[in-house]
Scaffold this active site. Structure first.
Site, short mmCIF file in Angstrom:
data_model
loop_
_atom_site.label_atom_id
_atom_site.label_comp_id
_atom_site.label_asym_id
_atom_site.label_seq_id
_atom_site.Cartn_x
_atom_site.Cartn_y
_atom_site.Cartn_z
N ASP A 41 65.13 59.12 68.89
CA ASP A 41 66.36 58.28 68.64
C ASP A 41 66.07 57.01 67.95
OD1 ASP A 41 66.84 60.60 69.96
OD2 ASP A 41 67.91 59.57 71.56
N TYR A 100 64.49 55.00 77.75
CA TYR A 100 65.31 55.87 77.01
C TYR A 100 66.29 55.05 76.13
CZ TYR A 100 63.28 60.08 79.19
OH TYR A 100 62.51 61.11 79.42
N GLU A 222 74.98 63.57 74.29
CA GLU A 222 73.93 62.65 74.38
C GLU A 222 74.55 61.50 73.39
OE1 GLU A 222 70.32 64.74 73.37
OE2 GLU A 222 69.79 64.12 75.66
C1 FRU Z 1 68.57 62.28 72.57
C2 FRU Z 1 67.77 61.94 73.93
C3 FRU Z 1 68.43 60.90 74.71
C4 FRU Z 1 67.66 60.14 75.48
C5 FRU Z 1 66.30 60.08 74.61
C6 FRU Z 1 64.90 60.16 75.46
O1 FRU Z 1 67.31 62.62 71.61
O2 FRU Z 1 67.34 62.84 74.75
O3 FRU Z 1 69.70 61.29 75.17
O4 FRU Z 1 67.89 58.75 76.08
O5 FRU Z 1 66.30 61.21 73.85
O6 FRU Z 1 63.94 59.84 74.78
#
Ligand code: FRU
Length: 474
Positions: A41, A100, A222
């Site tokens: 992300d 994250y 997410e």
């Molecule tokens: C989305 C996700 C988020 C999380 C991150 C972890 O791709 O699963 O929800 O914060 O990637 O890398």
């Protein structure tokens, strides 16, 4: 985790990856990608002190995803980038199993970066309902290069009742003198929803509302984002576990938006959910405001838990970002167009008219605009990809050799007036009808593909220059 030792290991990993780039035909020319390791992300997108910043989920030592850090690129123009040392490392008690996703708030010459601290408590847990901490961390920085301060501001105990441990991906913005945060959540009953928090000071937060659909739509939402564009409030998110129907939800997870009517802080209704992209590889998009007021968005050109793969991991890197795109609200829907900065990459313009069939030159990096006047159209990108439109249906198919598991995706498209196609060494981005629909995919051709068009219309083909990532030849 010893940061100094880590930095040495990262330098060695970067050197090893760099050595492989010369022979690597799938290294992108104009898409942000990690020098070494894994990228997912986009995080903390913003314009701060004269530069665009793209932080990102980064596992520098493992192209197949290991420990997650925040990587960092910056650029004055979104064309010439500098790759910085990692901005966040999972070294604190509240984020020791991964820093994250999260977002940026720019204020008073400072950058406030809100992120998710992932903690997996040792023990025999399922890590969904028990055993996981999903905390909100806040790193403040005056230069954007390293945090001046970093602290934990919310923990699972601060979230409302009835939730699983999965609460993450804070997106923060300011409105009417107050600060708002949206978090993605999974309830204990496996319903995806968003939590709204409010703050007067950016540090202490109060839960004030929940955004959800009247009927369950997936088990987890997410990477949420809430913003106003051209007077319309939008809730953007990446739902997991959504039912699929009529070419909606063709991927393992979805990603899209709802128009929001009313007030996200109180009474509201959500309009119809629309997918942001109908291709194979687009997820977790995040928007931000450019200094000229444009609402720009960048998505991860990947898909978690997909059955298809990316052979670049053999060359010690995996995944990239989409090109920056501009969002507008027109005719009751979001339109997504390439950001105007992309025009600066254009060189060697070739204008053409197509009566029946036409082969364009071979280019690793290109953009093709085609104004369609026929009732059917077929565009081929070498033998690797085909975009075929007929009888109101568009089909994107990727060949077996180039697809690495990708097959075909469909889009209902009653009318087709324009296709704008961006081809890079290992990706295709398609914008239909001035951004009414988008399709994004990775593909792995074995040769530089010749683009051929079968149909009727006129067009312009541009060879595109590469971007400067600070470590590549461009
Ligand atoms: C989305 C996700 C988020 C999380 C991150 C972890 O791709 O699963 O929800 O914060 O990637 O890398």
């Amino acid at each position: 985790m010893n940061i100094e030792l880590l930095k040495k290991q990262i330098s060695a990993a970067e050197e090893a990856a760099l050595e492989k780039t010369e022979q690597d035909h799938h290294r992108q020319g104009y898409h942000l990608m990690p020098l070494s390791g894994w990228m997912n992300d986009p995080n903390g997108l913003c314009y701060f002190k004269g530069e665009y910043h793209v932080y990102f989920q980064h596992s520098p030592l493992d192209a197949n995803r290991g420990s997650i850090f925040w990587g960092h690129y910056s650029s004055p123009d979104m064309l010439n980038w500098t790759l910085h040392p990692n901005f966040l490392y999972p070294v604190d008690s509240w984020d020791c199993n991964g820093v994250y996703s999260g977002s940026a708030l720019v204020e008073d010459d400072r950058l406030y970066l809100y992120y998710t601290g992932n903690v997996k408590h040792p023990g025999n847990y399922d890590y969904i309902y028990e055993g996981r901490g999903h905390n909100v961390g806040l790193a403040v920085t005056t230069e954007g290069i390293e945090p001046d301060t970093n602290q934990c501001i919310l923990m699972n105990k601060d979230y409302p009742e009835g939730l699983s441990c999965h609460v993450r991906d804070p997106k923060v913005w300011k409105l009417d003198g107050k600060y708002y945060m949206v978090l993605g959540a999974r309830t204990r009953e496996d319903v995806g929803e968003l939590l709204i928090f409010e703050s007067e000071d950016k540090y202490t937060w109060k839960h004030i509302n929940v955004i959800r659909t009247p009927e369950k739509m997936g088990y987890m939402w997410e990477c949420p984002d809430i913003f106003c564009v051209d007077g319309q409030w939008i809730v953007m998110t990446s739902p997991q576990g959504m039912e699929s129907s009529d070419y909606i939800g063709q991927n393992v997870y979805s990603c899209g938006y709802f128009p929001l009517y009313g007030d996200f802080r109180g009474e509201y209704t959500l309009g119809e959910y629309c997918e942001a992209d109908a291709g194979f590889d687009y997820y977790a998009p995040q928007s931000f405001e450019a200094p000229d007021g444009r609402r720009l968005v960048i998505g991860w050109m990947g898909m978690p838990d997909a059955e298809y793969t990316n052979p670049t991991a053999e060359n010690l890197w995996q995944h990239c970002m989409s090109i920056p795109r501009q969002l507008t609200w027109e005719k009751g829907q979001l339109y997504t167009r390439p950001a105007k900065e992309m025009k600066k990459l254009r060189k060697h313009t070739y204008t053409f008219a197509c009566e029946t069939e036409l082969a364009l030159t071979e280019d690793r990096c290109s953009e093709t605009e085609f104004y369609n006047s026929g009732s059917a159209l077929c565009i081929k990108v070498g033998d690797s990809a085909e975009i075929r439109w007929e009888e109101g249906l568009l089909r994107l198919s990727i060949s077996e050799t180039a697809g690495c598991g990708r097959t075909e995706r469909f889009l209902r498209l009653p009318e087709l007036t324009k296709v704008q196609m961006f081809v890079d060494a290992s990706s295709i981005e398609l914008f239909f009808n001035e951004g009414q629909h988008v399709m994004t995919t990775r593909f792995y051709p074995t040769e530089t593909p010749v683009i051929t068009i079968k149909g009727t219309g006129t067009g312009v083909h541009y060879q595109l220059a590469s971007m400067n990532f600070g470590w590549n030849k461009h």
